[in-house]
Design a protein around this motif. Structure first.
Motif, PDB file in Angstrom:
ATOM      1  N   GLU A 129       0.903  -1.224   0.072  1.00 43.05           N
ATOM      2  CA  GLU A 129       0.293   0.383  -0.135  1.00 43.05           C
ATOM      3  C   GLU A 129       0.259   1.255  -0.607  1.00 43.05           C
ATOM      4  O   GLU A 129       0.542   2.145  -0.478  1.00 43.05           O
ATOM      5  CB  GLU A 129      -1.241   0.245   1.345  1.00 43.05           C
ATOM      6  CG  GLU A 129      -2.181  -1.019   1.257  1.00 43.05           C
ATOM      7  CD  GLU A 129      -3.461  -0.467   0.219  1.00 43.05           C
ATOM      8  OE1 GLU A 129      -4.093   0.543   0.474  1.00 43.05           O
ATOM      9  OE2 GLU A 129      -3.486  -0.811  -0.113  1.00 43.05           O
ATOM     10  N   ASP A 130       2.012   1.316   1.132  1.00 47.62           N
ATOM     11  CA  ASP A 130       2.812   1.997   0.824  1.00 47.62           C
ATOM     12  C   ASP A 130       3.931   2.402  -0.898  1.00 47.62           C
ATOM     13  O   ASP A 130       3.758   3.842  -1.196  1.00 47.62           O
ATOM     14  CB  ASP A 130       3.311   2.169   2.036  1.00 47.62           C
ATOM     15  CG  ASP A 130       3.457   2.176   3.349  1.00 47.62           C
ATOM     16  OD1 ASP A 130       2.287   3.302   3.151  1.00 47.62           O
ATOM     17  OD2 ASP A 130       4.189   1.793   4.146  1.00 47.62           O
ATOM     18  N   THR A 186       1.251   4.064  -3.024  1.00 46.20           N
ATOM     19  CA  THR A 186       1.290   6.246  -2.669  1.00 46.20           C
ATOM     20  C   THR A 186       1.824   6.371  -3.231  1.00 46.20           C
ATOM     21  O   THR A 186       1.863   7.847  -3.634  1.00 46.20           O
ATOM     22  CB  THR A 186       1.209   5.514  -0.908  1.00 46.20           C
ATOM     23  OG1 THR A 186      -0.446   4.965  -0.172  1.00 46.20           O
ATOM     24  CG2 THR A 186       0.977   7.626  -0.460  1.00 46.20           C
ATOM     25  N   ARG A 228       1.839   7.137  -6.112  1.00 45.74           N
ATOM     26  CA  ARG A 228       0.807   8.743  -6.609  1.00 45.74           C
ATOM     27  C   ARG A 228       1.443  10.057  -6.252  1.00 45.74           C
ATOM     28  O   ARG A 228       1.235  11.012  -7.068  1.00 45.74           O
ATOM     29  CB  ARG A 228      -0.192   7.600  -6.247  1.00 45.74           C
ATOM     30  CG  ARG A 228      -0.575   6.503  -6.383  1.00 45.74           C
ATOM     31  CD  ARG A 228      -2.311   6.516  -5.738  1.00 45.74           C
ATOM     32  NE  ARG A 228      -3.638   7.744  -5.968  1.00 45.74           N
ATOM     33  CZ  ARG A 228      -3.961   7.798  -7.520  1.00 45.74           C
ATOM     34  NH1 ARG A 228      -4.258   6.447  -8.345  1.00 45.74           N
ATOM     35  NH2 ARG A 228      -4.912   9.242  -7.219  1.00 45.74           N
ATOM     36  N   THR A 229       2.103   9.264  -5.481  1.00 52.06           N
ATOM     37  CA  THR A 229       2.492  11.375  -4.618  1.00 52.06           C
ATOM     38  C   THR A 229       4.284  11.217  -4.761  1.00 52.06           C
ATOM     39  O   THR A 229       4.725  12.834  -4.291  1.00 52.06           O
ATOM     40  CB  THR A 229       1.848  11.188  -3.219  1.00 52.06           C
ATOM     41  OG1 THR A 229       2.568   9.832  -2.170  1.00 52.06           O
ATOM     42  CG2 THR A 229       0.820  10.633  -3.183  1.00 52.06           C
TER      43      THR A 229
END
Length: 258
Positions: free
Chosen positions: A133-134, A137, A140-141
């Motif tokens: 999940e990290d 993220t 995306r960021t």
């Protein structure tokens, strides 16, 4: 003098619609306080220097033309707050390891190797899902250089190999959904999307994830396949992937999957 936003030619706008939209997100600090409450620790530089630094930051974000224009239209104080906030986040010593894709690729490769040796218990599954999940993220960021290095290190093959080597328990877990989410996040980036579409096996391997009973995973896969249909030759790729899935899942007819 405000620098004019750099013009970018955006093909395959359908990906932006299918993968979460192109609205400019609200940028907040870690403690959820809006940026306008951030106090300056360094004075705002002259306009020319500010816009030069801010332009470099915006280029790293891989934004659409509309969002680039919105960013450059911000007042100088807001630009400086965003710039300082992002630089502080990048320089955080606690984030040095997780600021590089090497960290995630090593751990996902390790996860793929370990799952063939023994089953993960609930605590291990939660911990490993957090790693994936990290990564989702981060894709995306994080700045554009993160995605570029992820591609250079063959991070896509790392994700695809994990999908191919999953045991039944992992395929029905949240980890599977999160890995598909990483590919989806990668395809939200222009370079990442081109890399996935150029890979000779990526769409076929992604389609194999339809065999799971996990509805969230199936939905994520179908969102990717639906978006691929919107790019040149994408519809053909998806039809070939469904033929591949028919053989993989031993189905009598194509599109039999439910």
């Amino acid at each position: 003098m405000i620098m004019a936003p750099r013009k970018r030619n955006r093909h395959a706008l359908g990906f932006l619609c299918c993968f979460g939209g192109s609205d400019l997100p609200e940028i907040n600090l870690k403690d959820n306080n809006p940026l306008q409450f951030l106090e300056f620790s360094v004075p705002i530089p002259p306009a020319e220097e500010l816009n030069a630094r801010f332009s470099e930051l915006v280029d790293e974000l891989d934004l659409t033309d509309k969002n680039r224009e919105a960013m450059f239209a911000l007042p100088p104080e807001k630009k400086w707050q965003i710039y300082c906030s992002k630089k502080k986040e990048q320089e955080d010593p606690n984030k040095l390891a997780t600021s590089w894709p090497d960290y995630y690729i090593d751990r996902i490769n390790s996860m793929a190797a370990m799952q063939t040796l023994y089953a993960f218990d609930e605590e291990e599954t939660e911990m490993k899902n957090k790693i994936v999940e990290d990564l989702k993220t981060a894709l995306r960021t994080q700045p554009m250089r993160f995605v570029t290095r992820f591609i250079e290190l063959d991070g896509l093959s790392c994700l695809l190999n994990f999908l191919k080597s999953m045991d039944y328990e992992t395929s029905e877990s949240r980890i599977h959904t999160s890995v598909i989410g990483c590919i989806k996040a990668l395809m939200n980036n222009s370079q990442g999307r081109a890399h996935v579409l150029a890979h000779p096996e990526s769409i076929n391997i992604i389609s194999q994830s339809l065999r799971t009973e996990n509805i969230k995973t199936k939905i994520a896969v179908l969102e990717i396949l639906g978006a691929v249909c919107l790019v040149p030759d994408g519809h053909k790729k998806v039809l070939q992937a469904m033929l591949h899935y028919q053989v993989y899942a031993a189905e009598r007819t194509r599109f039999q999957v439910k």
